[in-house]
Design a protein around this motif. Structure first.
Motif, PDB file in Angstrom:
ATOM      1  N   PHE A   1     -12.590 -14.236   3.091  1.00 44.91           N
ATOM      2  CA  PHE A   1     -13.469 -13.964   4.232  1.00 44.91           C
ATOM      3  C   PHE A   1     -13.543 -12.462   4.402  1.00 44.91           C
ATOM      4  N   THR A   2     -14.568 -11.872   3.783  1.00 43.37           N
ATOM      5  CA  THR A   2     -14.605 -10.415   3.757  1.00 43.37           C
ATOM      6  C   THR A   2     -15.093  -9.838   5.066  1.00 43.37           C
ATOM      7  N   LYS A   3     -15.810 -10.643   5.850  1.00 42.34           N
ATOM      8  CA  LYS A   3     -16.316 -10.099   7.109  1.00 42.34           C
ATOM      9  C   LYS A   3     -15.898 -10.982   8.270  1.00 42.34           C
ATOM     10  N   PHE A   4     -15.018 -10.503   9.109  1.00 46.16           N
ATOM     11  CA  PHE A   4     -14.800 -11.171  10.392  1.00 46.16           C
ATOM     12  C   PHE A   4     -14.306 -10.130  11.379  1.00 46.16           C
ATOM     13  N   ARG A   5     -14.495 -10.438  12.643  1.00 46.05           N
ATOM     14  CA  ARG A   5     -14.127  -9.465  13.659  1.00 46.05           C
ATOM     15  C   ARG A   5     -12.617  -9.223  13.623  1.00 46.05           C
ATOM     16  N   GLY A   6     -12.198  -7.985  13.631  1.00 44.38           N
ATOM     17  CA  GLY A   6     -10.781  -7.670  13.654  1.00 44.38           C
ATOM     18  C   GLY A   6     -10.139  -7.675  12.278  1.00 44.38           C
ATOM     19  N   ARG A   7     -10.951  -7.621  11.215  1.00 45.55           N
ATOM     20  CA  ARG A   7     -10.373  -7.660   9.878  1.00 45.55           C
ATOM     21  C   ARG A   7      -9.517  -6.428   9.595  1.00 45.55           C
ATOM     22  N   VAL A   8      -9.976  -5.268  10.086  1.00 42.59           N
ATOM     23  CA  VAL A   8      -9.244  -4.031   9.835  1.00 42.59           C
ATOM     24  C   VAL A   8      -7.846  -4.113  10.466  1.00 42.59           C
ATOM     25  N   LEU A   9      -7.809  -4.566  11.720  1.00 41.91           N
ATOM     26  CA  LEU A   9      -6.515  -4.716  12.393  1.00 41.91           C
ATOM     27  C   LEU A   9      -5.650  -5.727  11.647  1.00 41.91           C
ATOM     28  N   PHE A  10      -6.277  -6.819  11.216  1.00 36.98           N
ATOM     29  CA  PHE A  10      -5.543  -7.877  10.514  1.00 36.98           C
ATOM     30  C   PHE A  10      -4.925  -7.344   9.235  1.00 36.98           C
ATOM     31  N   SER A  11      -5.713  -6.612   8.434  1.00 38.48           N
ATOM     32  CA  SER A  11      -5.148  -6.133   7.170  1.00 38.48           C
ATOM     33  C   SER A  11      -4.079  -5.065   7.445  1.00 38.48           C
ATOM     34  N   GLY A  12      -4.235  -4.325   8.550  1.00 37.87           N
ATOM     35  CA  GLY A  12      -3.192  -3.391   8.949  1.00 37.87           C
ATOM     36  C   GLY A  12      -1.909  -4.112   9.316  1.00 37.87           C
ATOM     37  N   LEU A  13      -2.052  -5.223  10.063  1.00 34.76           N
ATOM     38  CA  LEU A  13      -0.879  -5.999  10.502  1.00 34.76           C
ATOM     39  C   LEU A  13      -0.164  -6.628   9.315  1.00 34.76           C
ATOM     40  N   VAL A  14      -0.913  -6.890   8.252  1.00 28.63           N
ATOM     41  CA  VAL A  14      -0.317  -7.513   7.071  1.00 28.63           C
ATOM     42  C   VAL A  14       0.412  -6.473   6.212  1.00 28.63           C
ATOM     43  N   THR A  15      -0.040  -5.218   6.274  1.00 26.18           N
ATOM     44  CA  THR A  15       0.613  -4.171   5.468  1.00 26.18           C
ATOM     45  C   THR A  15       1.762  -3.504   6.205  1.00 26.18           C
ATOM     46  N   ALA A  16       1.626  -3.334   7.526  1.00 26.54           N
ATOM     47  CA  ALA A  16       2.609  -2.547   8.278  1.00 26.54           C
ATOM     48  C   ALA A  16       4.056  -3.022   8.109  1.00 26.54           C
ATOM     49  N   PRO A  17       4.325  -4.342   8.196  1.00 31.49           N
ATOM     50  CA  PRO A  17       5.734  -4.756   8.062  1.00 31.49           C
ATOM     51  C   PRO A  17       6.332  -4.408   6.701  1.00 31.49           C
ATOM     52  N   LEU A  18       5.471  -4.214   5.674  1.00 32.74           N
ATOM     53  CA  LEU A  18       5.991  -3.878   4.345  1.00 32.74           C
ATOM     54  C   LEU A  18       6.626  -2.498   4.327  1.00 32.74           C
ATOM     55  N   ILE A  19       6.064  -1.568   5.126  1.00 32.44           N
ATOM     56  CA  ILE A  19       6.582  -0.200   5.087  1.00 32.44           C
ATOM     57  C   ILE A  19       7.421   0.135   6.304  1.00 32.44           C
ATOM     58  N   MET A  20       7.389  -0.717   7.308  1.00 33.05           N
ATOM     59  CA  MET A  20       8.174  -0.475   8.517  1.00 33.05           C
ATOM     60  C   MET A  20       9.656  -0.514   8.164  1.00 33.05           C
ATOM     61  N   PRO A  21      10.425   0.564   8.498  1.00 28.00           N
ATOM     62  CA  PRO A  21      11.867   0.491   8.237  1.00 28.00           C
ATOM     63  C   PRO A  21      12.486  -0.693   8.984  1.00 28.00           C
ATOM     64  N   GLU A  22      13.422  -1.346   8.312  1.00 28.25           N
ATOM     65  CA  GLU A  22      14.006  -2.567   8.879  1.00 28.25           C
ATOM     66  C   GLU A  22      14.662  -2.341  10.236  1.00 28.25           C
ATOM     67  N   VAL A  23      15.264  -1.149  10.417  1.00 27.33           N
ATOM     68  CA  VAL A  23      15.892  -0.868  11.717  1.00 27.33           C
ATOM     69  C   VAL A  23      14.873  -1.005  12.834  1.00 27.33           C
TER      70      VAL A  23
ATOM     71  N   VAL B   1      -7.689 -20.740   9.654  1.00 32.26           N
ATOM     72  CA  VAL B   1      -7.032 -20.040   8.541  1.00 32.26           C
ATOM     73  C   VAL B   1      -6.786 -18.571   8.895  1.00 32.26           C
ATOM     74  N   ILE B   2      -7.756 -17.965   9.576  1.00 31.29           N
ATOM     75  CA  ILE B   2      -7.561 -16.567   9.964  1.00 31.29           C
ATOM     76  C   ILE B   2      -6.679 -16.487  11.207  1.00 31.29           C
ATOM     77  N   GLY B   3      -6.977 -17.366  12.160  1.00 37.09           N
ATOM     78  CA  GLY B   3      -6.378 -17.220  13.492  1.00 37.09           C
ATOM     79  C   GLY B   3      -4.884 -17.420  13.559  1.00 37.09           C
ATOM     80  N   LEU B   4      -4.381 -18.419  12.850  1.00 39.12           N
ATOM     81  CA  LEU B   4      -2.959 -18.733  12.984  1.00 39.12           C
ATOM     82  C   LEU B   4      -2.064 -17.564  12.550  1.00 39.12           C
ATOM     83  N   PRO B   5      -2.236 -17.034  11.305  1.00 38.77           N
ATOM     84  CA  PRO B   5      -1.395 -15.877  10.949  1.00 38.77           C
ATOM     85  C   PRO B   5      -1.689 -14.649  11.801  1.00 38.77           C
ATOM     86  N   TYR B   6      -2.960 -14.518  12.225  1.00 42.29           N
ATOM     87  CA  TYR B   6      -3.348 -13.366  13.043  1.00 42.29           C
ATOM     88  C   TYR B   6      -2.570 -13.375  14.360  1.00 42.29           C
ATOM     89  N   VAL B   7      -2.655 -14.508  15.068  1.00 39.77           N
ATOM     90  CA  VAL B   7      -1.979 -14.608  16.358  1.00 39.77           C
ATOM     91  C   VAL B   7      -0.473 -14.408  16.183  1.00 39.77           C
TER      92      VAL B   7
END
Lengths: 279, 304
Positions: A89-111, B19-25
């Motif tokens: 799903f290449t276009k949906f509202r909040g995609r930028v935030l979502f992809s940020g949320l998916v990457t951030a924990p990877l680099i966030m120090p565990e502490v 599919v988007i919403g559950l992991p997002y929330v």
């Protein structure tokens, strides 16, 4: 050219010695009869005996396994959904935030992840009365959160490589979107999902820092038990425990690797066969 | 809504939403929200209550005291410098060891290569804590490894400099050594990935045109593997700078790294706003290397 290759091979040899000598030394010293962990005093298996009869170790192991199985399973479900969402799903509202949320924990120090989870759980308990006590449930929630993004990374990479045409064909033939996902997408990416689960499982099983912040009284996982002992120094029973863990995980990873390579090879062979039959 | 209407809505929108919403929330509630709380807490005021912070009161709503202390108090400045220094030296050493290893991996036969790659990845799957622990065993005063190094040292230096054992534990040296050990696979794998893609014909062409092997390496191999070098360097630097376990187990307590400082401020000093402010400062510090990493990562993948 030849001489440089010799140099490279020597470095390679030293590199692998560097990787494996500490582990081998630990394994050898786990059979040390001496109470002094670093002085050799003859061969003995007594530390294994004392380890396996130690209820605390066994309890901690089972708690760790329970948390790892549950958190890896939930993390795989959520992480796979996120990976599919980002790849398809290449276009949906909040995609930028979502992809940020998916990457951030990877680099966030565990502490930082650990402390922010702990503060969150403390304040939630204050504001809404949940979680009443920290322990199994809070550890599991924290583990799901930071291991799901690893699953997402693996699944997303696999999804980008996979051929969309099959999914579109199924759609054209009248499959409903959720049927396409269960009948086509998930089977195609199943090796990635399996690797993701395995990774989430080992991350959870191995974690010290985040667990130490989100745990509560009475919930001691195996890494926490090791952590509290290791802070005081090297002891022979930890050598024995380490040996068992390293050998188990090593054997598991090698076996999983072999099984996955075979399955992948079979799948490729099947695909080739199918195409040849079509010609 | 009728069953059929629901089913049509579900197919068109609901399914995708699920599919988007559950992991997002999930990530918003359990990752973003806790982080925003930390961000807010870094400008709160430390109070002797439970939980030990408050907004407002006699202090202004936004209290930048914690950030002021980070910038002025030598303890925090030193901790940041120690972390950056240790992480930088570790990344450099990983590069020096990892580069020839990765290059070597591209030169061995295919069947060997798979086995060796497996051996590079295998330590990564085994317990991180236990890999650190294994070095505690080697570096200790009475260990065979320390004995070996001590003998070598005593053999090489004048007799006045002879030592009974080499004091390796609880030093920055130990921290860097163990960080190199645990993070070396992070360097080797991206380097191997970028070196493996290189066209061997280019090497041969350079040789045919009269370059010596060292020149081929400098002019052909090295520039092409730059994205891999930077990606690997950042993959080592970023976790090393925020490391907590390694400095706690083998480091020098009087020279703490940031990770340990955050943990101590939080659990021992119970100064949550201070811990939160250091955490935010550490993240700001990470932003630059992360951006460099994703830039070169995209570049490395683009050239595939």
């Amino acid at each position: 050219m030849k001489r440089r290759s010799t140099f490279l091979m020597i470095v390679l040899g030293f590199g692998f010695a560097f990787f494996y000598i500490p582990i081998l030394s630990m394994i050898v010293y786990s059979f040390n009869a001496s109470r002094l962990a670093t002085v050799w005093g003859g061969f003995s298996t007594k530390w294994y005996v004392s380890l396996l009869s130690n209820d605390k170790v066994i309890d901690a192991l089972f708690l760790s396994l329970k948390i790892a199985v549950i958190s890896a399973t939930v993390a795989t479900i959520l992480g796979t959904m996120a990976g599919i969402a980002l790849a398809r799903f290449t276009k949906f509202r909040g995609r930028v935030l979502f992809s940020g949320l998916v990457t951030a924990p990877l680099i966030m120090p565990e502490v930082i992840t650990g402390i922010s989870s702990l503060i969150f759980f403390i304040l939630m308990a204050d504001w809404v009365g949940w979680p009443g006590a920290r322990g199994f449930s809070t550890i599991t929630l924290a583990h799901i959160t930071f291991s799901m993004v690893f699953v997402t990374t693996i699944v997303q990479a696999r999804m980008i490589q996979s051929d969309r045409a099959i999914e579109e064909a199924a759609m054209d033939l009248g499959s409903r979107p959720w049927q396409v996902m269960f009948d086509i997408t998930l089977p195609v990416i199943s090796p990635a999902i399996m690797s993701g689960w395995l990774l989430a499982f080992t991350i959870s099983l191995d974690d010290v820092v985040i667990t130490s912040f989100t745990t509560g009284p009475g919930s001691t996982t195996l890494p926490l038990l090791i952590w509290s002992k290791v802070k005081l120094g090297v002891t022979p029973d930890i050598n024995a425990l380490a040996t068992l863990m390293v050998l188990t995980v090593g054997a598991g990873v090698v076996a999983a690797g072999i099984i996955m390579t075979r399955a992948e090879r079979r799948r490729l062979a099947d695909e080739r066969m199918a195409f040849r039959n079509n010609d | 809504m009728s069953t059929e209407g629901f089913s049509r809505w579900f197919d068109r929108k609901g399914w995708v939403g699920l599919v988007i919403g559950l992991p997002y929330v999930w990530l918003v509630v359990l990752f973003l929200l806790p982080f925003l709380i930390v961000l807010a807490m870094s400008v709160a005021t430390n109070t002797p209550t439970a939980p030990p912070f408050s907004f407002g009161g006699e202090h202004p709503w936004i209290n930048l005291g914690a950030y002021e202390r980070i910038a002025t108090d030598g303890l925090y400045v030193r901790a940041f410098l120690t972390s950056i220094f240790n992480a930088f030296v570790s990344a450099m050493l990983c590069l020096l060891i990892g580069y020839p290893m990765a290059l070597g991996l591209t030169r061995v036969s295919k069947s060997w290569r798979n086995i060796l790659l497996m051996l590079v990845i295998l330590p990564f799957w085994t317990s991180f804590l236990l890999r650190v622990y294994a070095w505690m065993g080697l570096m200790g005063k009475n260990s065979w490894f320390n004995g070996l190094l001590t003998d070598a040292w005593n053999f090489l230096v004048p007799i006045d400099w002879a030592v009974k054992s080499i004091p390796m534990m609880n030093s920055n040296f130990a921290v860097v050594l163990v960080m190199v050990y645990t993070y070396l696979p992070f360097m080797i794998l991206p380097l191997y990935a970028s070196l493996e893609r290189l066209d061997p014909n280019l090497d041969e062409a350079a040789m045919d045109l009269g370059s010596r092997p060292a020149q081929v390496f400098r002019d052909v191999t090295l520039p092409q593997s730059l994205p891999g070098i930077i990606a690997g360097g950042m993959l080592v630097f970023i976790p090393a700078a925020g490391e907590l376990v390694i400095p706690t187990l083998v480091g020098n307590a009087s020279q703490p790294m940031i990770g340990r400082l955050i943990s101590d401020e939080f659990s021992q000093a119970r100064d949550w706003p201070m811990a939160a402010a250091i955490a935010v400062a550490l993240l700001v510090l990470m932003v630059v290397p992360t951006m460099i990493y994703s830039h070169y990562q995209a570049k490395a993948e683009g050239s595939k």
